[in-house]
Design an enzyme around this catalytic site. Sequence first.
Site, PDB file in Angstrom:
ATOM      1  CB  CYS A 139      -0.948  -0.005   1.194  1.00 51.67           C
ATOM      2  SG  CYS A 139      -2.168  -1.334   1.138  1.00 51.67           S
ATOM      3  CB  THR A 140       3.948   2.186   1.840  1.00 51.30           C
ATOM      4  OG1 THR A 140       3.328   2.074   3.133  1.00 51.30           O
ATOM      5  CG2 THR A 140       4.928   3.355   1.850  1.00 51.30           C
TER       6      THR A 140
END
Length: 155
Positions: free
Chosen positions: A49-50
């Site tokens: 997600c990052t």
Amino acid sequence: MTQAGLPELGRPAPELELPDTHGTPVRLSALRGGPVLLVFFPFAFSGVCTSELSALRDRGDGLAGVRVLGVSCDPVFTLRAWSEQERFGLELLSDFWPHGAAARAYGVFDAASGHARRGSFLVDADGVLRWSVLSPAGRARDVGQYVDAARALQR
């Protein structure tokens, strides 16, 4: 809804109203007049997600004129801390309560684990869903697809 449970392209996008990282409500219908990209993601502070949100931040030039909204079932305070740490510069919305209501409306809620799956939806200036993609768990979405979809919408 389509066979996969995602909203149907060419139809009005499901309404959502969620708090941003400062608790201010953001309502999709209030954003009409310009395109909106909804990017549902599973978890703040996770590696994939990052990397996805960092890629969106770094490729922002290809999404000029498109309002990008990241959506997860994380609480507001978690999203704020993560956004500040990573300097995303993107609006993040909390679908924490009622838990996953927006993700459910878009067919991307994983009830077994309580998080949003990796679904993305491009909504045109009139509030109509024009493009979507759903990626498998653990696999980052290709930011180039967002750029291509946004350019196609602007033609």
